[in-house]
Write a protein that holds these residues in place. Structure first.
Motif, PDB file in Angstrom:
ATOM      1  N   ARG A  56       0.832  -1.208   0.000  1.00  0.00           N
ATOM      2  CA  ARG A  56       0.000   0.000   0.000  1.00  0.00           C
ATOM      3  C   ARG A  56       0.867   1.259   0.000  1.00  0.00           C
ATOM      4  N   LEU A  57       1.970   1.231   0.750  1.00  0.00           N
ATOM      5  CA  LEU A  57       2.858   2.389   0.739  1.00  0.00           C
ATOM      6  C   LEU A  57       3.466   2.586  -0.643  1.00  0.00           C
ATOM      7  N   TYR A  58       3.888   1.516  -1.265  1.00  0.00           N
ATOM      8  CA  TYR A  58       4.507   1.617  -2.587  1.00  0.00           C
ATOM      9  C   TYR A  58       3.550   2.257  -3.591  1.00  0.00           C
ATOM     10  N   ARG A  59       2.275   1.852  -3.533  1.00  0.00           N
ATOM     11  CA  ARG A  59       1.288   2.418  -4.458  1.00  0.00           C
ATOM     12  C   ARG A  59       1.064   3.909  -4.205  1.00  0.00           C
ATOM     13  N   ALA A  60       1.314   4.353  -2.980  1.00  0.00           N
ATOM     14  CA  ALA A  60       1.055   5.757  -2.630  1.00  0.00           C
ATOM     15  C   ALA A  60       2.289   6.655  -2.800  1.00  0.00           C
ATOM     16  N   LEU A  61       3.422   6.094  -3.195  1.00  0.00           N
ATOM     17  CA  LEU A  61       4.673   6.868  -3.213  1.00  0.00           C
ATOM     18  C   LEU A  61       4.584   8.130  -4.066  1.00  0.00           C
ATOM     19  N   GLU A  62       4.034   8.019  -5.252  1.00  0.00           N
ATOM     20  CA  GLU A  62       3.994   9.185  -6.135  1.00  0.00           C
ATOM     21  C   GLU A  62       3.194  10.317  -5.511  1.00  0.00           C
ATOM     22  N   ASP A  63       2.021   9.982  -4.944  1.00  0.00           N
ATOM     23  CA  ASP A  63       1.199  11.020  -4.315  1.00  0.00           C
ATOM     24  C   ASP A  63       1.894  11.597  -3.089  1.00  0.00           C
ATOM     25  N   LEU A  64       2.574  10.761  -2.330  1.00  0.00           N
ATOM     26  CA  LEU A  64       3.227  11.240  -1.114  1.00  0.00           C
ATOM     27  C   LEU A  64       4.407  12.161  -1.414  1.00  0.00           C
ATOM     28  N   CYS A  65       5.227  11.790  -2.398  1.00  0.00           N
ATOM     29  CA  CYS A  65       6.409  12.615  -2.653  1.00  0.00           C
ATOM     30  C   CYS A  65       6.053  13.907  -3.391  1.00  0.00           C
ATOM     31  N   CYS A  66       4.857  13.957  -3.983  1.00  0.00           N
ATOM     32  CA  CYS A  66       4.413  15.190  -4.639  1.00  0.00           C
ATOM     33  C   CYS A  66       3.537  16.045  -3.724  1.00  0.00           C
ATOM     34  N   ALA A  67       3.238  15.532  -2.526  1.00  0.00           N
ATOM     35  CA  ALA A  67       2.346  16.256  -1.618  1.00  0.00           C
ATOM     36  C   ALA A  67       3.013  17.466  -0.985  1.00  0.00           C
ATOM     37  N   ALA A  68       4.342  17.486  -0.956  1.00  0.00           N
ATOM     38  CA  ALA A  68       5.079  18.588  -0.340  1.00  0.00           C
ATOM     39  C   ALA A  68       6.327  18.873  -1.155  1.00  0.00           C
ATOM     40  N   VAL A  69       6.786  20.109  -1.094  1.00  0.00           N
ATOM     41  CA  VAL A  69       7.988  20.462  -1.841  1.00  0.00           C
ATOM     42  C   VAL A  69       9.214  19.778  -1.246  1.00  0.00           C
ATOM     43  N   ARG A  70       9.145  19.437   0.055  1.00  0.00           N
ATOM     44  CA  ARG A  70      10.254  18.766   0.723  1.00  0.00           C
ATOM     45  C   ARG A  70       9.714  17.824   1.786  1.00  0.00           C
ATOM     46  N   SER A  71      10.188  16.584   1.783  1.00  0.00           N
ATOM     47  CA  SER A  71       9.850  15.643   2.852  1.00  0.00           C
ATOM     48  C   SER A  71      11.050  14.765   3.125  1.00  0.00           C
TER      49      SER A  71
END
Length: 385
Positions: free
Chosen positions: A256-271
């Motif tokens: 589930r985390l792998y599927r969400a990676l693109e949305d998560l890394c684009c959710a903020a300018v820096r994480s």
């Protein structure tokens, strides 16, 4: 050379070239007897790195250093220390300012100067920043090679992640006065590196004082950036910029985390931060994202997985970070991720992160069942497999 006191060396870094030059010139004009060394890696395509040395009056010398192993940064490392030692031996230089080329990261150069420089002392590291350019540079996912800023043919860094490390490593940020910068820009700088001293580049007195600091500790600086014990930002909200600190003590479901990676890394300018996968229980994993590009790496074992005797070999900062995250069952195994961005959708981001954790039913099944979950991260963590 041994009769002379150590030559103070200050490193000035940053992708914002105009800001960097302004800070260096300010130091040269404020400290009589100071010189600046700069290696221009843009000439690497011709097989050399161009070194210039200048003072407040202008250029003192210009020479070329050959590439080492087809690497411009390697040539810089091989050429920089002898030049600093020569300046130290002369006894005529009061301060050496090392102006790094655009994409060179200060961490590597600070460690080289500290480890190999004879008769020199690294006093501080400064990253020069144009506040108006912080957001566009962090959001830039282009490879350095596409921007003409690669330090070697094998350089796979992006503009965004390189600038993030330059900014977050330095204990001093020298900010130039750009009328295009607004409160949001300044809030973003403050939240990305809240422990840094933020100094106006025109403040000669403070810049000089920081340039002659009592010494720069490379081990402490490296530990502050290492994902296992990073001094991550705290919760913040100012001028439309938010920092969300998300901490949980339940492992992620890898698929589930792998599927969400693109949305998560684009959710903020820096994480950035550290995280825990259910199928890799002993592995502390590093999360590092900027410009929409994410780097996930193995960063060593969780301390909870080590025998007690091994704790004596662990640096104090690592033990302190583990103590802050300690759980009676899981030890220091945890999720500790920090997201910083203008216009951050806190609620949506938290919902997405929560959905990636093990459910109550999956959690109750226990570690043996967790290890059987789909190994979705093998392609990122074990690319050779």
């Amino acid at each position: 050379m041994k009769d002379n006191p150590p030559l103070p060396v200050v490193i000035v870094a940053g992708l914002h070239a105009d800001a960097r030059t302004q800070v260096v010139e300010q130091l040269l004009h404020s400290v009589p007897g100071s010189v600046a060394l700069h290696h221009n890696l843009a000439t690497a395509a011709d097989g050399t790195v161009q070194r210039t040395i200048r003072d407040a009056a202008g250029e003192l010398s210009r020479d070329n250093a050959p590439l080492v192993n087809d690497c411009a940064c390697c040539a810089l490392r091989e050429d920089l220390v002898p030049e600093l030692e020569r300046l130290a031996a002369s006894g005529l230089t009061r301060l050496a300012v090392v102006e790094l080329w655009d994409s060179v990261e200060p961490k590597a150069m600070a460690e080289v100067v500290t480890a190999h420089g004879d008769g020199v002392s690294l006093s501080n590291v400064i990253t020069a920043v144009d506040p108006a350019l912080v957001l566009p540079y962090l959001a830039n996912g282009d490879d350095l090679s596409e921007a003409g800023l690669a330090a070697a043919s094998t350089d796979e860094r992006t503009v965004g992640d390189t600038f993030a490390r330059q900014l977050e490593y330095a204990p001093v940020l020298a900010l130039i006065d750009n009328p295009d910068a607004d409160e949001e820009d300044r809030a973003l700088v403050a939240q990305l590196h809240p422990t840094a001293s933020r100094v106006p580049a025109i403040d000669c007195e403070q810049l000089v004082q920081l340039a002659f600091s009592t010494g720069f500790d490379v081990d402490t600086a490296a530990a502050a950036q290492h994902p296992a014990c990073a001094l991550l930002p705290q919760e913040s909200e100012e001028a439309g910029v938010s920092t969300l600190v998300w901490r949980r003590q339940r492992p992620f479901h890898p698929e589930r985390l792998y599927r969400a990676l693109e949305d998560l890394c684009c959710a903020a300018v820096r994480s950035r931060g550290r995280f825990w996968l259910a199928d890799r229980l002993e592995s502390l994993l590093a999360w590092d994202a900027a410009g929409g590009a994410l780097c996930v790496e193995y960063a060593g074992p969780w301390l909870a997985s080590l025998p007690d005797a091994a704790w004596e070999l662990v640096p104090p900062m690592r033990r302190a970070a583990a103590a802050l995250d300690w759980h009676p069952v899981h030890g220091d195994c945890c999720q500790h991720l920090v997201f910083t961005s203008p216009g951050l959708d806190r609620d949506g981001l938290e919902r997405l992160l929560e959905s990636c954790l093990l459910t109550d039913e999956e959690y109750a099944a226990g570690p043996q069942a967790w290890r059987q979950l789909p190994a979705a991260f093998d392609s990122l963590l074990d690319p050779a497999s």
